[in-house]
Design a protein around this motif. Structure first.
Motif, PDB file in Angstrom:
ATOM      1  N   SER A 297       0.836  -1.207   0.000  1.00 27.53           N
ATOM      2  CA  SER A 297       0.000   0.000   0.000  1.00 27.53           C
ATOM      3  C   SER A 297       0.868   1.252   0.000  1.00 27.53           C
ATOM      4  CB  SER A 297      -0.931   0.017   1.213  1.00 27.53           C
ATOM      5  OG  SER A 297      -0.206   0.195   2.412  1.00 27.53           O
ATOM      6  N   HIS A 298       0.297   2.340  -0.493  1.00 28.31           N
ATOM      7  CA  HIS A 298       0.991   3.620  -0.581  1.00 28.31           C
ATOM      8  C   HIS A 298       0.028   4.742  -0.219  1.00 28.31           C
ATOM      9  CE1 HIS A 298       3.275   0.900  -3.178  1.00 28.31           C
ATOM     10  NE2 HIS A 298       4.320   1.665  -2.952  1.00 28.31           N
TER      11      HIS A 298
ATOM     12  N   ALA B 134      -1.526  -1.640 -14.188  1.00 31.87           N
ATOM     13  CA  ALA B 134      -0.929  -0.464 -13.556  1.00 31.87           C
ATOM     14  C   ALA B 134      -0.505  -0.829 -12.131  1.00 31.87           C
ATOM     15  CB  ALA B 134      -1.902   0.705 -13.575  1.00 31.87           C
ATOM     16  N   HIS B 135      -0.421   0.179 -11.271  1.00 32.47           N
ATOM     17  CA  HIS B 135      -0.105  -0.014  -9.856  1.00 32.47           C
ATOM     18  C   HIS B 135      -0.580   1.233  -9.115  1.00 32.47           C
ATOM     19  CE1 HIS B 135       3.279   2.754 -10.508  1.00 32.47           C
ATOM     20  NE2 HIS B 135       3.613   1.988 -11.548  1.00 32.47           N
ATOM     21  N   SER B 136      -0.415   1.243  -7.812  1.00 36.78           N
ATOM     22  CA  SER B 136      -0.977   2.344  -7.024  1.00 36.78           C
ATOM     23  C   SER B 136      -0.382   3.701  -7.383  1.00 36.78           C
ATOM     24  CB  SER B 136      -0.792   2.066  -5.529  1.00 36.78           C
ATOM     25  OG  SER B 136       0.567   1.829  -5.222  1.00 36.78           O
TER      26      SER B 136
ATOM     27  N   GLN C 109      -5.987  18.801  -0.139  1.00 35.21           N
ATOM     28  CA  GLN C 109      -7.394  18.528   0.148  1.00 35.21           C
ATOM     29  C   GLN C 109      -7.638  17.085   0.566  1.00 35.21           C
ATOM     30  OE1 GLN C 109      -9.902  20.080  -3.168  1.00 35.21           O
ATOM     31  NE2 GLN C 109      -8.004  21.007  -3.878  1.00 35.21           N
ATOM     32  N   VAL C 110      -6.823  16.156   0.040  1.00 33.65           N
ATOM     33  CA  VAL C 110      -7.100  14.741   0.269  1.00 33.65           C
ATOM     34  C   VAL C 110      -5.839  13.993   0.690  1.00 33.65           C
ATOM     35  CG1 VAL C 110      -8.932  14.774  -1.462  1.00 33.65           C
ATOM     36  CG2 VAL C 110      -6.653  13.975  -2.098  1.00 33.65           C
ATOM     37  N   THR C 111      -6.056  12.906   1.390  1.00 35.37           N
ATOM     38  CA  THR C 111      -5.032  11.891   1.600  1.00 35.37           C
ATOM     39  C   THR C 111      -5.524  10.644   0.886  1.00 35.37           C
ATOM     40  OG1 THR C 111      -4.356  12.771   3.752  1.00 35.37           O
ATOM     41  CG2 THR C 111      -3.799  10.483   3.279  1.00 35.37           C
ATOM     42  N   VAL C 112      -4.781  10.242  -0.143  1.00 35.87           N
ATOM     43  CA  VAL C 112      -5.176   9.107  -0.966  1.00 35.87           C
ATOM     44  C   VAL C 112      -4.391   7.871  -0.528  1.00 35.87           C
ATOM     45  CG1 VAL C 112      -5.298   8.146  -3.290  1.00 35.87           C
ATOM     46  CG2 VAL C 112      -5.727  10.589  -2.924  1.00 35.87           C
ATOM     47  N   SER C 113      -5.103   6.862  -0.064  1.00 36.29           N
ATOM     48  CA  SER C 113      -4.501   5.574   0.266  1.00 36.29           C
ATOM     49  C   SER C 113      -4.846   4.596  -0.852  1.00 36.29           C
ATOM     50  CB  SER C 113      -5.033   5.047   1.604  1.00 36.29           C
ATOM     51  OG  SER C 113      -4.697   5.926   2.660  1.00 36.29           O
TER      52      SER C 113
ATOM     53  N   HIS D  72       0.170  -7.155  -9.366  1.00 42.20           N
ATOM     54  CA  HIS D  72       0.511  -5.822  -9.846  1.00 42.20           C
ATOM     55  C   HIS D  72       1.466  -5.149  -8.857  1.00 42.20           C
ATOM     56  CE1 HIS D  72      -3.194  -6.615 -12.085  1.00 42.20           C
ATOM     57  NE2 HIS D  72      -2.880  -5.623 -12.901  1.00 42.20           N
ATOM     58  N   GLY D  73       2.287  -4.252  -9.389  1.00 40.71           N
ATOM     59  CA  GLY D  73       3.156  -3.458  -8.530  1.00 40.71           C
ATOM     60  C   GLY D  73       4.016  -4.327  -7.626  1.00 40.71           C
TER      61      GLY D  73
END
Length: 285
Positions: free
Chosen positions: A14-15, A32-34, A47-51, A58-59
């Motif tokens: 996770s990223h 693709a990947h994260s 504005q956001v924190t994307v997890s 993948h990845g």
């Protein structure tokens, strides 16, 4: 990078991108990947924190072990990420998915609707909705079937690299060309492709049943459907059919974009999200 493993048959990588107050979980497309969310998250970083997590095969996540349905396995990984990072501690969060990742976030929302404030599906590949009985564009349906059969026959004949190349030509951004991609990028896509082919039952047949009336009745949160004006015509048919089945839905199109719009058009995608999320807040008030 953090490895998420609790409650999962296989761990996933996770990223996190951004540092804003709005909590978002995003699921990338096939091949693709994260990191595909980096551009969008950078625009919205205050504005956001994307997890996000790398889907299996993948990845930096391990290769799928061949068990179960990948749509479900990845949905379970997304929910495990929310739990491991305690992302819903302050209330429901927003889900975003692209292409096959969009089918995953729909499954997540149905499994735990209490965790989901809003649901954004970008070019969701629910091809089972594009049936001859429903489509207003028979030529689009025929093109989908023809192109998919070419890819699948090439894959079944053992030429995985060429099948991957054909698939990427149909659904990728179109640039750079396959031969111009770094060898590492080509190798990563070829590695992922067997898992992509294993998802046919989920996107062409809805094996997991996420499109049944019973499952869709659980999707009461506001939904945003996004497609690209230059994407394959079948995607417009899918969006139309899916929108007709959702309770609270908004449809938007980025005219200049194709299927890979979160990557090729991050600013336009961000603008649509910035217009949609305030409407979600008003619906909650």
């Amino acid at each position: 990078m953090v490895a998420i493993s609790t409650g999962l048959a296989q761990p996933v990588a996770s990223h996190v991108f951004g540092c804003g107050p709005r909590k978002v979980v995003a699921v990338h497309c096939s091949l693709a990947h994260s990191g595909a969310w980096r551009g969008l998250a950078t625009i919205l970083e205050e504005q956001v924190t994307v997890s996000s997590f790398d889907m299996l095969s993948h990845g930096r996540s391990p290769d799928w072990d061949g068990k179960g349905l990948l749509q479900l396995r990845n949905a379970e990984a997304g929910l495990a990420l929310i739990e491991a990072e305690n992302l819903a501690k302050e209330g429901p969060l927003d889900l975003i998915g692209h292409s096959f990742g969009a089918t995953v976030v729909l499954a997540m929302a149905q499994m735990r609707p209490d965790l989901v404030r809003s649901l954004v599906m970008v070019e969701p590949v629910f091809f089972s909705l594009a049936t001859a009985a429903e489509t207003s564009d028979p030529e689009a349906l025929e093109a989908l079937r023809r192109d998919h059969m070419t890819v699948r026959e090439t894959y079944l004949n053992g030429d995985v690299e060429h099948a991957t190349r054909l698939f990427n030509r149909a659904w990728g951004a179109g640039h750079p060309k396959w031969n111009d991609l770094p060898e590492s990028a080509r190798d990563a896509m070829v590695r992922s492709f067997p898992a992509v082919m294993a998802c046919d039952t989920q996107v062409y047949e809805d094996m997991l049943g996420v499109l049944t009336p019973e499952k869709l009745a659980r999707v009461t949160m506001p939904c945003l459907l996004i497609d690209g004006g230059k994407s394959q015509p079948i995607m417009h048919e899918v969006i139309r059919a899916l929108a007709a089945r959702l309770q609270d839905v908004t449809c938007r199109r980025i005219d200049s974009a194709g299927h890979m719009l979160p990557i090729t058009h991050p600013a336009e995608t961000a603008a649509l999200l910035q217009g949609f999320w305030p409407e979600v807040a008003r619906s909650e008030a």
